[in-house]
Design a protein around this motif. Structure first.
Motif, PDB file in Angstrom:
ATOM      1  N   LYS A 342      12.381  19.311  -1.595  1.00  0.00           N
ATOM      2  CA  LYS A 342      11.882  20.690  -1.485  1.00  0.00           C
ATOM      3  C   LYS A 342      12.392  21.319  -0.190  1.00  0.00           C
ATOM      4  O   LYS A 342      12.330  20.685   0.866  1.00  0.00           O
ATOM      5  CB  LYS A 342      10.358  20.714  -1.510  1.00  0.00           C
ATOM      6  CG  LYS A 342       9.815  20.176  -2.821  1.00  0.00           C
ATOM      7  CD  LYS A 342       8.332  20.393  -2.976  1.00  0.00           C
ATOM      8  CE  LYS A 342       7.893  19.879  -4.352  1.00  0.00           C
ATOM      9  NZ  LYS A 342       6.603  20.394  -4.779  1.00  0.00           N
ATOM     10  N   LYS A 374      -3.525  27.403  -6.144  1.00  0.00           N
ATOM     11  CA  LYS A 374      -2.185  27.831  -6.585  1.00  0.00           C
ATOM     12  C   LYS A 374      -1.913  29.268  -6.169  1.00  0.00           C
ATOM     13  O   LYS A 374      -0.795  29.613  -5.781  1.00  0.00           O
ATOM     14  CB  LYS A 374      -2.073  27.698  -8.118  1.00  0.00           C
ATOM     15  CG  LYS A 374      -1.767  26.289  -8.589  1.00  0.00           C
ATOM     16  CD  LYS A 374      -1.585  26.310 -10.114  1.00  0.00           C
ATOM     17  CE  LYS A 374      -1.186  24.946 -10.635  1.00  0.00           C
ATOM     18  NZ  LYS A 374      -1.199  24.912 -12.102  1.00  0.00           N
ATOM     19  N   GLU A 378       1.252  30.076  -3.960  1.00  0.00           N
ATOM     20  CA  GLU A 378       2.348  30.782  -4.651  1.00  0.00           C
ATOM     21  C   GLU A 378       2.338  32.288  -4.431  1.00  0.00           C
ATOM     22  O   GLU A 378       3.088  33.018  -5.076  1.00  0.00           O
ATOM     23  CB  GLU A 378       2.280  30.456  -6.156  1.00  0.00           C
ATOM     24  CG  GLU A 378       2.545  28.973  -6.438  1.00  0.00           C
ATOM     25  CD  GLU A 378       2.269  28.561  -7.872  1.00  0.00           C
ATOM     26  OE1 GLU A 378       1.542  29.309  -8.577  1.00  0.00           O
ATOM     27  OE2 GLU A 378       2.758  27.491  -8.289  1.00  0.00           O
ATOM     28  N   PHE A 408       1.428  13.961  -7.874  1.00  0.00           N
ATOM     29  CA  PHE A 408       1.752  14.495  -9.208  1.00  0.00           C
ATOM     30  C   PHE A 408       1.526  16.008  -9.258  1.00  0.00           C
ATOM     31  O   PHE A 408       2.285  16.731  -9.901  1.00  0.00           O
ATOM     32  CB  PHE A 408       0.938  13.763 -10.288  1.00  0.00           C
ATOM     33  CG  PHE A 408       1.248  12.284 -10.365  1.00  0.00           C
ATOM     34  CD1 PHE A 408       2.552  11.821 -10.176  1.00  0.00           C
ATOM     35  CD2 PHE A 408       0.254  11.345 -10.596  1.00  0.00           C
ATOM     36  CE1 PHE A 408       2.848  10.457 -10.220  1.00  0.00           C
ATOM     37  CE2 PHE A 408       0.545   9.984 -10.646  1.00  0.00           C
ATOM     38  CZ  PHE A 408       1.853   9.543 -10.459  1.00  0.00           C
ATOM     39  N   LEU A 409       0.506  16.481  -8.562  1.00  0.00           N
ATOM     40  CA  LEU A 409       0.235  17.924  -8.473  1.00  0.00           C
ATOM     41  C   LEU A 409       1.422  18.640  -7.826  1.00  0.00           C
ATOM     42  O   LEU A 409       1.832  19.720  -8.263  1.00  0.00           O
ATOM     43  CB  LEU A 409      -1.027  18.132  -7.627  1.00  0.00           C
ATOM     44  CG  LEU A 409      -1.638  19.526  -7.550  1.00  0.00           C
ATOM     45  CD1 LEU A 409      -2.323  19.865  -8.870  1.00  0.00           C
ATOM     46  CD2 LEU A 409      -2.674  19.575  -6.434  1.00  0.00           C
ATOM     47  N   SER A 410       1.984  17.999  -6.801  1.00  0.00           N
ATOM     48  CA  SER A 410       3.075  18.642  -6.053  1.00  0.00           C
ATOM     49  C   SER A 410       4.345  18.800  -6.880  1.00  0.00           C
ATOM     50  O   SER A 410       5.202  19.627  -6.561  1.00  0.00           O
ATOM     51  CB  SER A 410       3.383  17.843  -4.779  1.00  0.00           C
ATOM     52  OG  SER A 410       4.048  16.633  -5.088  1.00  0.00           O
ATOM     53  N   LYS A 411       4.462  18.016  -7.953  1.00  0.00           N
ATOM     54  CA  LYS A 411       5.658  18.128  -8.800  1.00  0.00           C
ATOM     55  C   LYS A 411       5.760  19.517  -9.429  1.00  0.00           C
ATOM     56  O   LYS A 411       6.856  20.009  -9.691  1.00  0.00           O
ATOM     57  CB  LYS A 411       5.622  17.073  -9.917  1.00  0.00           C
ATOM     58  CG  LYS A 411       5.902  15.649  -9.442  1.00  0.00           C
ATOM     59  CD  LYS A 411       5.934  14.704 -10.639  1.00  0.00           C
ATOM     60  CE  LYS A 411       6.164  13.259 -10.214  1.00  0.00           C
ATOM     61  NZ  LYS A 411       6.215  12.342 -11.370  1.00  0.00           N
ATOM     62  N   ASP A 412       4.602  20.147  -9.674  1.00  0.00           N
ATOM     63  CA  ASP A 412       4.587  21.437 -10.383  1.00  0.00           C
ATOM     64  C   ASP A 412       4.419  22.639  -9.462  1.00  0.00           C
ATOM     65  O   ASP A 412       4.451  23.771  -9.934  1.00  0.00           O
ATOM     66  CB  ASP A 412       3.454  21.442 -11.425  1.00  0.00           C
ATOM     67  CG  ASP A 412       3.628  20.342 -12.459  1.00  0.00           C
ATOM     68  OD1 ASP A 412       4.790  20.094 -12.846  1.00  0.00           O
ATOM     69  OD2 ASP A 412       2.631  19.724 -12.845  1.00  0.00           O
ATOM     70  N   ILE A 413       4.171  22.393  -8.160  1.00  0.00           N
ATOM     71  CA  ILE A 413       3.970  23.525  -7.244  1.00  0.00           C
ATOM     72  C   ILE A 413       5.017  23.415  -6.141  1.00  0.00           C
ATOM     73  O   ILE A 413       4.994  22.470  -5.350  1.00  0.00           O
ATOM     74  CB  ILE A 413       2.543  23.527  -6.635  1.00  0.00           C
ATOM     75  CG1 ILE A 413       1.482  23.412  -7.738  1.00  0.00           C
ATOM     76  CG2 ILE A 413       2.302  24.807  -5.815  1.00  0.00           C
ATOM     77  CD1 ILE A 413       0.057  23.244  -7.221  1.00  0.00           C
ATOM     78  N   LYS A 414       5.939  24.378  -6.089  1.00  0.00           N
ATOM     79  CA  LYS A 414       7.097  24.206  -5.193  1.00  0.00           C
ATOM     80  C   LYS A 414       6.721  24.210  -3.716  1.00  0.00           C
ATOM     81  O   LYS A 414       7.445  23.660  -2.897  1.00  0.00           O
ATOM     82  CB  LYS A 414       8.174  25.250  -5.495  1.00  0.00           C
ATOM     83  CG  LYS A 414       7.871  26.680  -5.033  1.00  0.00           C
ATOM     84  CD  LYS A 414       9.117  27.546  -5.235  1.00  0.00           C
ATOM     85  CE  LYS A 414       8.876  28.974  -4.955  1.00  0.00           C
ATOM     86  NZ  LYS A 414       8.823  29.723  -3.948  1.00  0.00           N
TER      87      LYS A 414
END
Length: 551
Positions: A342, A374, A378, A408-414
């Motif tokens: 990232k 989020k 975001e 695992f949460l961080s995989k979807d939130i840049k």
């Protein structure tokens, strides 16, 4: 017995008269340098800073610890990015073999112990001795006693405590050295008191020698074992059980290590003003315990503070402070990119939660209202970058699950990154790269906490629940952001819900708007925070207070 160390182990400086009383400081872990991996978290960070300040102040103090062959563990991410624990042999060419070998009895067997020496000039710390059972004279079980810091097998952990306590006290005998004070940093080395009692037969003599620092604000966190199991393992240095009961005042089968330490010391201390109060309250119903004072924890600024940020603080140069902080964020984001792929931005508000993963510290609290979290991370106009790091105890599957959940949460939130390998080096990088240092333990559960001190020394602003050291630092909106105290008698899920709502409100209404809309106010707050954290939260003050208040 001599009151000075053998020549080859003596302090490399003239002892300051103020600190001439001789002290042996026993601790299960020390975080002295990134290359010496014998620590797990806060207890070690604190002990490491103490040893560095003892050197800086020219104190007559030595450290006694254990040389953990596999350290605590090396944290890594597996194929699916879940957490892994690697136990790898550590080799230290900078430690000197003292040539000292001796035995102690564990479980009716002689166990050989070898002592290694860390020269004070290597890292700028007090003279230190580390004990190991990893010797060919021992069978595998005995050798493995000093393999892993905080072994999860109860008997093995008791044996480890005996290596530190009885082994450390016997080391002093082997050195023919009799310090005036034995300082127990936590109750791990308590067995040293029984070894010493055997020599004199006098509880008064033991009390005169021993002082005890407690780091645990709740009774359940204080180590307890069956007194018969301890006796079978020779924890009491060969003393008859009746005599142990007599000198400790412990009558039943449950042996409380902290209670015994409080009864065999002449002075004890909590590690913050609040923790001193909590400890006195907690032990108030017990007879024959020593006075409990407090010495607030601190960290060694010389080791922790970035020199260029410190220069900007002293000169009050805002432009230099901002430029240096941006450069440090850039360097930290290279670590983030390397570990997570990232690319974080230096002009984006960066919030870091990094310390030992433990349930009461609530690593994932800020994410528990996932929609609001989020929205904050975001937000296109005022985005926020979150970094999480920390090492759970390798057998604490609840804490490991939280670490994995965040990963695992961080995989979807840049804008969210979770880092592995939180040791001294990464700890420093996190603090240098953070704009906000997030700390949200349940109030009264954090005895002190120290990571926020070194974050403040590096220009990060603390956002914290009102617990531990923060109570002695806080000036909400001037030096830090502090959440309102919720009733800690409520069920934990209610405390968590209230703290979460307050935390997200504070982020949305105070922290984020100030960072983006009032940069001058923000920078002033950074200066206030950096100026207030020294000198009180520099470990020079703490090391001095141990001499003036405790020894």
């Amino acid at each position: 017995m001599s009151n000075s160390l053998p020549k080859q182990f003596q302090h490399p400086f003239a002892i300051d008269k103020k600190y001439k009383k001789s002290v042996a400081y026993f601790s299960m872990e020390f975080a002295i340098d990134q290359s010496l991996k014998i620590y797990s978290g806060g207890l070690g960070f604190l002990a490491g800073s103490h040893m560095r300040s003892a050197y800086d102040l020219k104190q007559n103090l030595i450290g006694i610890g254990v040389l953990w062959k596999y350290g605590y563990y090396d944290q890594f991410k597996k194929e699916d990015r879940s957490m892994g624990a690697l136990f790898q042999e550590k080799i230290y060419h900078f430690l000197e073999d003292t040539g000292i070998k001796f035995t102690i009895e564990i479980n009716h067997h002689p166990v050989w112990i070898k002592a290694y020496y860390l020269n004070p000039e290597t890292f700028g710390c007090a003279p230190m001795f580390f004990l190991s059972t990893d010797l060919p004279e021992n069978d595998y079980l005995a050798r493995s006693t000093t393999f892993r810091l905080y072994d999860n097998d109860p008997s093995a952990k008791i044996a480890q405590c005996m290596v530190l306590g009885i082994g450390g006290a016997k080391l002093l005998d082997e050195l023919n050295y009799e310090p005036e004070i034995y300082h127990l940093n936590e109750a791990h080395a308590l067995s040293a008191a029984f070894h010493y009692y055997k020599k004199t037969g006098s509880v008064a003599d033991v009390k005169k020698k021993f002082v005890f620092t407690t780091h645990t604000p709740e009774e359940a966190g204080n180590e307890k074992h069956d007194i018969n199991v301890l006796n079978n393992l020779s924890f009491f240095a060969g003393l008859p059980l009746d005599e142990v009961r007599k000198i400790t005042g412990i009558e039943g089968d449950v042996f409380n290590h902290s209670l015994a330490a409080l009864r065999l010391s002449h002075k004890a201390n909590g590690v913050s003003k609040l923790h001193g109060e909590v400890s006195r309250d907690m032990w108030a119903g017990y007879e024959n315990i020593c006075e409990i004072d407090h010495v607030t924890n601190a960290q060694n600024k010389k080791y922790w503070a970035d020199a260029f940020l410190e220069k900007a603080r002293i000169s009050g140069d805002e432009e230099e402070l901002v430029a240096r902080k941006k450069r440090l964020k850039q360097k930290f984001f290279e670590v983030v990119a390397d570990q997570t792929g990232k690319l974080f931005k230096t002009d984006v508000l960066t919030i870091v939660w990094a310390r030992r993963f433990a349930e009461y510290k609530r690593p994932d609290l800020v994410t528990r209202d996932i929609e609001r979290f989020k929205k904050i991370a975001e937000n296109e106009k005022f985005p926020v970058q979150f970094v999480f790091a920390g090492k759970p105890y390798p057998m604490d599957y609840g804490a490991i699950n939280v670490f994995n959940h965040l990963t695992f949460l961080s995989k979807d939130i840049k804008n969210v990154a979770v880092l592995a390998g939180y040791e001294l080096k990464l700890s420093r990088q996190c603090k240098e790269g953070a704009d906000v240092w997030l700390n949200n333990p349940r109030v009264t559960r954090e005895a002190s906490g120290t990571s926020g001190m070194t974050a403040a020394m590096n220009g990060a602003i603390n956002l914290s629940t009102n617990d531990g050291w923060i109570r002695e630092f806080e000036d909400h909106g001037k030096t830090c952001f502090v959440l309102p105290i919720v009733d800690h008698h409520l069920p934990t899920y209610e405390q968590d819900a209230q703290d979460l709502a307050n935390l997200l409100d504070m982020l949305e209404n105070e922290v984020i708007p100030m960072y983006y809309k009032k940069p001058k106010t923000w920078n002033k707050m950074v200066f206030n925070s950096m100026n207030k954290v020294v000198p009180f939260f520099d470990s020079a003050r703490m090391a001095d207070e141990y001499y003036t208040k405790v020894y």
